[in-house]
Design a protein around this motif. Structure first.
Motif: not given
Ligand SMILES: [Mg+2]
Ligand SMILES: Nc1ncnc2c1ncn2[C@@H]1O[C@H](COP(=O)(O)OP(=O)(O)OP(=O)(O)O)[C@@H](O)[C@H]1O
Lengths: 343, 308
Positions: B45, B85, B156-157
């Motif tokens: 991140t 995220q 992010d994810e």
């Molecule tokens: Mg992360």
């Protein structure tokens, strides 16, 4: 084609607000409830009659007849012990005993007792045949514009503009920062000043409704009028809204939690609730404190609103408090822009 | 060679005593889908946010689309799309209002309704964001990332917490975006996601790239196409299978057993059973699978990619 960002941001902020029923209550309904409650509690009404006790005895009937003529007194006959007990507990303001040469018993430190003494003596002397040597005339004043409610309404309006200005801007910003929404927004090409301006614009739009509601309400229910120009009055409320939004922005510029921002808001607002003459005139504070009190933004707003509303003042009379407000708003906004944390 | 889509050298970011990013180099080519793979706290991140211009690096150099964040920020923001995220949008706004708001920030962009259709959110068009499920919120986040027709998409994810069907839908969206020439940088914990979506992968640990390549190349680094996992009672020491057979490439300790890397299962499995029996222990579980990125990570660090 989409609307410009500043319009979309303002719309988004306004939607967020009106979809929060609690917020709508505190901004619109609460000030009216407060005005209503305080307006009735302090409404002008003829003064109550003062209860006095006449001690039972041969002259009691004659004294009762004399006292009953006074519109200010509420006399009652009772025996000595009962009268003494009622005087002690404050149920009556004065005790009349002593027969032909009456004895007045009362607590001279109590204003109602002193009034009772004057009224009783006057009634008894008159009954005994005293003549007035000069003829005085009376004129009762209860003029609209000088009642407590007339004093109160601009103060409540000022207080409300402070609360909604600071909370309306501060709360939503801290909330957006906490949820990382601010971080998401600055990851777009959005201009940062547009976001902050949108907070102001939506605030000022609601402010118009807020002011119109409260003023219309006070006018309909209590016959409270704006004596000066409506335009001047409106512009002053907008400047007030701007000043407090600026202060709200400054308070919220770095706070990371709702608790932190609440604490700071109260730190800023509570002294002004007390000092700035919302409910009672600040004229009673020591002279040395007055320059500071007048420099507070809420005092400035209240003074300006009362000037226009109650005294019919124009810009020539209220420019000073208005300048103070503009300074507070401008400096706060500029500082907030410098200090503002987006993440 | 043309400019890289994303290029960074010697990236560093320290938080007091934590070296979140510790000298990281990356080069993502235009049109490529690049994956950052790593366990919790690896620095994924932090890295992606530095590349997105949301955090300043403590050291190193970042170029995105041949530009730098300092000076070209506004232009870059027009050309990249970001899904953080954990983004939360304003609960009180509807999905459509949120997307329209984001659309207004960009010079050009998609029609919000069309994007909602592509992300199968059209049923939720007028629902409040606060009432969406986790997966629906995630799709809205990706829609907001796509709304400005970006050249580069940072995710992010993007599929953490999604059900299998929503994951497939999101993969589909990413694939379509790439079909139109878009570049993607994503982070994930999921091997299958990385293998399916990414042209190249960097495995990140402790703020450094520890392996880089196409999924095939990375798995080839294991030098062993097959994996045996087993547990025994009592547990056995490493020496037991030191000379297991031809084509044994090493082992790694797992929670309650061992993982062995071997060329041929036909050769290794009977030998293992014999060795365990000879040592007097009892075999409790035994399983085998073809090597994955996960196994590479375990082999390189001795740890799992995801917290068990
Ligand atoms: Mg992360
Ligand atoms: N703002 C911060 N302050 C202090 N430490 C931080 C901060 N941000 C990240 N870290 C630390 O830096 C390291 C890397 O964090 P990062 O969020 O980049 O990991 P990640 O790979 O994204 O992990 P995850 O898979 O859990 O999302 C962690 O040890 C984290 O605790």
């Amino acid at each position: 084609m989409p609307e410009p960002a500043i319009i979309e941001l303002t719309k988004a902020r306004m939607r967020e607000f009106i979809r929060e029923p609690e917020a709508v209550f505190w901004v619109f309904a609460f000030p009216m409830v407060l005005t209503l409650a305080l307006g009735f509690a302090f409404r002008s009404k003829p003064p109550d009659r003062i209860p006095v006790a006449v001690v039972a005895g041969p002259h009691a009937a004659e004294q009762m007849a004399a006292l009953a003529k006074s519109p200010a007194l509420l006399p009652r006959v009772m025996d000595e012990a009962a009268a003494a007990a009622q005087l002690r507990t404050g149920k009556v303001s004065m005790l009349i005993g002593g027969g032909a040469e009456p004895l007045y018993r009362f607590d001279a430190t109590r204003p109602d007792a002193r009034t009772a003494r004057l009224e009783v003596d006057d009634a008894l002397q008159r009954a005994a045949g005293r003549q007035d040597l000069i003829k005085a005339r009376e004129e009762r004043v209860s003029e609209q514009g000088s009642r407590y409610i007339d004093f109160l309404v601009p103060g409540l309006l000022g207080m409300n503009l402070m609360g909604t200005g600071m909370w309306g801007v501060g709360f939503s910003i801290v909330n957006a920062r906490m949820k990382k929404l601010l971080k998401r927004l600055i990851a777009t090409p959005m201009r940062k000043t547009e976001y902050l301006l949108a907070q102001f614009f939506s605030r000022l739009i609601f402010l118009v409704f807020e002011v119109v509601f409260l003023i219309a309400f006070a006018w309909i229910v209590f016959n409270v009028r704006v004596h000066g120009s409506f335009v001047t009055f409106g512009v002053i409320t907008l400047i007030g809204g701007f000043a407090f939004s600026g202060i709200g922005l400054l308070v919220a510029s770095r706070a990371r939690t709702i608790e932190a921002v609440s604490g700071m808001m109260n730190l800023v607002m509570v002294p002004m609730w007390i000092g700035s003459g919302v409910f009672f005139s600040y004229e009673r504070f020591p002279d040395a404190a007055k320059p500071f009190i007048r420099a507070l933004p809420l005092t400035a707003l209240n003074d300006a609103l009362r000037g226009v509303m109650n005294d019919g003042s124009g810009w020539a009379q209220v420019w000073m408090p208005v300048a103070i407000l503009v300074a507070w708003g401008g400096i706060s906004f500029a500082l907030a822009l410098k200090l503002f944390k987006w993440q | 060679m043309a400019d890289a889509a994303i290029h960074c050298r010697g990236l560093k970011k320290y938080f007091s005593d934590v070296k979140a990013v510790d000298g990281l180099d990356l080069r993502v080519e235009p049109g490529e889908c690049f994956g950052l793979l790593g366990p919790n706290g690896a620095g994924k991140t932090t890295t992606i946010e530095i590349l997105e211009g949301l955090q300043p690096p403590d050291g190193g150099d970042v170029e995105v689309l041949g530009r730098r964040w300092k000076g070209d920020e506004r232009e870059l923001r027009e050309r990249i799309g970001i899904s953080l995220q954990e983004t939360q949008f304003t609960d009180k706004l509807t999905v459509f209002e949120t997307l329209t708001l984001f659309r207004s920030f960009y010079r050009e962009g998609h029609d919000p309704d069309e994007l909602l259709r592509r992300l199968t959110l059209e049923e939720k068009r007028d629902a409040r964001v606060g009432k969406l499920s986790g997966g629906q919120k995630q799709r809205l986040a990706v829609a907001c990332a796509l709304i400005g027709m970006p050249d580069i998409l940072f995710l992010d994810e993007p599929t953490t917490g999604l059900d299998p069907q929503s994951r497939l839908q999101l993969w589909q969206v990413v694939t379509e975006f790439r079909a139109n020439g878009g570049t993607v940088l994503l982070t994930t914990h999921y091997m299958d996601e990385a293998e399916r979506l990414c042209d190249r992968i960097a495995i990140v640990d402790h703020g450094k790239v520890i392996a880089l390549g196409t999924p095939k190349e990375l798995i080839a680094k294991l030098e062993a196409p097959n994996i045996i996992e087993f547990t025994s009672e009592p547990a056995l020491p490493e020496e037991t299978f030191a000379n297991l057979c031809e084509g044994y490439h090493g082992c790694a300790k797992r929670a309650d057993g061992w993982q062995l890397r071997v060329d041929s299962l036909a050769e290794a499995v009977p030998r293992l059973i014999a060795v365990v029996e000879k040592s007097g222990a009892k075999l409790r579980t035994l399983s085998t699978h073809a090597a994955t990125l996960e196994d590479l990570f375990v082999a390189m660090t001795g740890r799992e990619l995801r917290d068990a």
